[in-house]
Design a protein around this motif. Structure first.
Motif: not given
Length: 116
Positions: A96-107
């Protein structure tokens, strides 16, 4: 049933925390002395701060871009999370953290795809 509900709540909480934690970081403040872009450094440092590491920096950045690509292709948060749980040894929280971080930073345009 209890495990499934607990996992869903853990994924949701972690995704929200990931967005909050990494969304507040300024890309301009990232250490760009390495070959990584500012975005990459912010993402990888945010993951490392949570104890999430990847085999290589490129693997971590590639995963984040893959997650964004899944959302771009119409996948739901639940589908992306299920794929992460199935194809990695990460905990539900870490996925969940990786998904949230990915969205926050890249998309960030897919922030509305994340559970609230």
């Amino acid at each position: 049933m209890f495990i499934r509900i607990t996992t869903a709540r853990t994924l949701t909480l972690a995704a929200v925390i990931g967005v909050s934690a990494l969304g507040a970081v300024s890309i301009a403040n990232a250490d760009t002395a390495t070959s990584l872009s500012g975005q990459d450094a912010v993402f990888l440092e945010g993951m490392a701060d949570e104890g999430i590491t990847f085999t290589t920096d490129d693997a971590g950045v590639g995963l984040a871009h893959h997650i964004c690509g899944e959302f771009a292709d119409g996948a739901t948060f639940e589908e992306v999370a299920a794929e992460g749980l199935q194809h990695s040894s990460l905990s539900a929280y870490d996925v969940g953290y990786v998904i949230g971080g990915s969205v926050s930073v890249y998309c960030p345009l897919y922030t509305d795809q994340l559970p609230v």
